[in-house]
Design a protein around this motif. Structure first.
Motif, short mmCIF file in Angstrom:
data_model
loop_
_atom_site.label_atom_id
_atom_site.label_comp_id
_atom_site.label_asym_id
_atom_site.label_seq_id
_atom_site.Cartn_x
_atom_site.Cartn_y
_atom_site.Cartn_z
N THR A 1 0.55 -0.78 -0.15
CA THR A 1 0.44 -0.29 -0.09
C THR A 1 0.88 1.20 0.58
O THR A 1 2.58 1.13 0.54
CB THR A 1 -1.01 -0.05 1.46
N THR B 1 0.99 5.31 1.56
CA THR B 1 0.31 5.72 2.84
C THR B 1 1.00 7.27 2.21
O THR B 1 0.86 8.05 2.94
CB THR B 1 1.27 5.87 4.06
N SER C 1 -4.67 4.04 -1.03
CA SER C 1 -3.87 2.76 -0.74
C SER C 1 -5.02 1.58 -0.78
O SER C 1 -6.07 1.90 -0.31
CB SER C 1 -3.91 3.50 0.68
N GLU D 1 -4.05 1.49 9.23
CA GLU D 1 -3.95 1.12 7.40
C GLU D 1 -4.06 0.08 6.94
O GLU D 1 -4.71 -1.38 6.89
CB GLU D 1 -3.20 2.07 6.73
N PHE E 1 -8.06 3.19 1.60
CA PHE E 1 -7.60 3.87 2.79
C PHE E 1 -6.94 5.23 2.19
O PHE E 1 -5.87 4.77 2.04
CB PHE E 1 -7.13 2.50 3.59
#
Length: 357
Positions: A38, A40, A45, A74, A90
């Motif tokens: 992912t 951030t 994400s 997350e 996210f």
């Protein structure tokens, strides 16, 4: 200066989602969550689960992106996407700005998603957008911070906001002998969870510890640098201070670092000013071990992220959420009148090594 910068950089590191009220997460290895691929940043994400065959997509919206607390959340949300076979987006603005948050939510509502979990920066400001989404038959829940006067279906939290406030100040009262002068450090003055916790804490002190005086409430707006500056300001302003109560993730390590520096330069003695409240174990471990912090409370934000995805997925299947008693392989939960609670842990020097988030 180098020490301060290292401290602030450490507060941005993410942690594994592994526990809920102290329960192990069973089949999900913490390292899996840390390798979910992912981002951030301000881009989405998304968990790229190979088994997301039904195509469900859920938007998990924290207050902002960046702080370690939300990074841990997350990882939990992404792990839930992998485990449940759903897509998870996210995302949030880089700063805790209510207008930006609402704009992002509106953008997501224009996409083909199956539900959203929102942690409001401002409960009143977000009311219209939540109610509009529910009117359009979108499954909407809140998490970490609530918007109780909206049509949201459920609120996912560690414990009642009222009880959290009571827990924090009870810990402080025990350490300062039931009397003295303290200050509160919060993430935001507008977030409903902060408002409720602070109001409850003050009411609890008034009823049970009338000789404890709350001098001021300082807000960092979820910014690590601001929390650090607030702590410095507190020590320079109140020379007869007995304690600091932290209500959010950035506050405890910031205050602990400032207290440590004050002890090192001889401004105060170790233990002269007590610090307790909420804290992330990985961020405050050194301060527990060196005696700056005696005890604090925590829940795993990764579990809140995981639970939010789980609840949205169950809602999309038509499950009666009120009948749920656990999240399989994660933890037991308590469902009470539209609220879903995952539990609180008290951390001391004796058990902090057990928690790595």
């Amino acid at each position: 200066m180098k020490k301060i910068m290292a401290f602030l950089m450490a507060m941005t590191i993410g942690f594994s989602a592994v526990a809920c009220g102290g329960a192990d997460k069973g089949k999900n290895d913490a390292s899996d969550a840390g390798n979910a691929g992912t981002e951030t940043s301000n881009s989405d994400s998304t968990s790229d689960s190979d088994n997301a065959s039904d195509g469900k997509t859920f938007f998990i919206n924290p207050k902002n992106i960046g702080p370690a607390y939300w990074a841990a959340a997350e990882k939990g949300a992404v792990q839930a996407g992998k485990d449940l076979g759903v897509n998870v987006i996210f995302n949030a603005p880089s700063d805790a700005d209510s207008a930006k948050q609402i704009s992002m939510i509106n953008d997501m509502l224009a996409r083909d998603i199956d539900g959203m979990a929102i942690s409001p920066n401002d409960a009143n400001a977000i009311k219209q957008v939540i109610n509009g989404a529910v009117k359009d038959e979108m499954n909407v829940i809140t998490w970490d911070s609530d918007a109780p006067d909206t049509e949201r279906a459920y609120f996912v939290a560690a414990e009642t906001q009222e009880r959290l406030g009571e827990i924090y100040v009870e810990q402080m009262a025990e350490q300062i002998g039931g009397k003295g002068k303290i200050v509160f450090m919060v993430a935001s003055l507008g977030a409903q969870n902060m408002i409720t916790q602070v109001d409850s804490a003050k009411a609890y002190l008034e009823e049970n510890y009338p000789e404890i005086e709350v001098l001021e409430v300082y807000a960092s707006n979820d910014e690590q640098q601001k929390a650090y500056e607030n702590a410095q300001n507190i020590l320079s302003t109140y020379k007869d201070l007995d304690g600091i109560v932290s209500f959010a993730g950035a506050e405890s390590p910031a205050a602990a670092e400032v207290l440590s520096e004050a002890v090192e330069n001889g401004t105060i003695e170790k233990g002269q000013i007590k610090l307790t409240g909420f804290g992330m174990p990985s961020l405050v471990k050194q301060y527990v071990e060196n005696g700056i912090i005696e005890k604090f409370s925590v829940w795993d934000p990764g579990v809140l992220g995981y639970a939010s995805v789980y609840v949205l997925n169950e809602m999309s299947k038509g499950t009666d959420i009120s009948t749920l008693t656990e999240i399989p392989d994660v933890c037991e939960i308590r469902v009470d009148n539209g609220n879903i609670y995952t539990g609180v842990i008290e951390i001391t020097k004796d058990n902090i090594a057990e928690y790595d988030f």
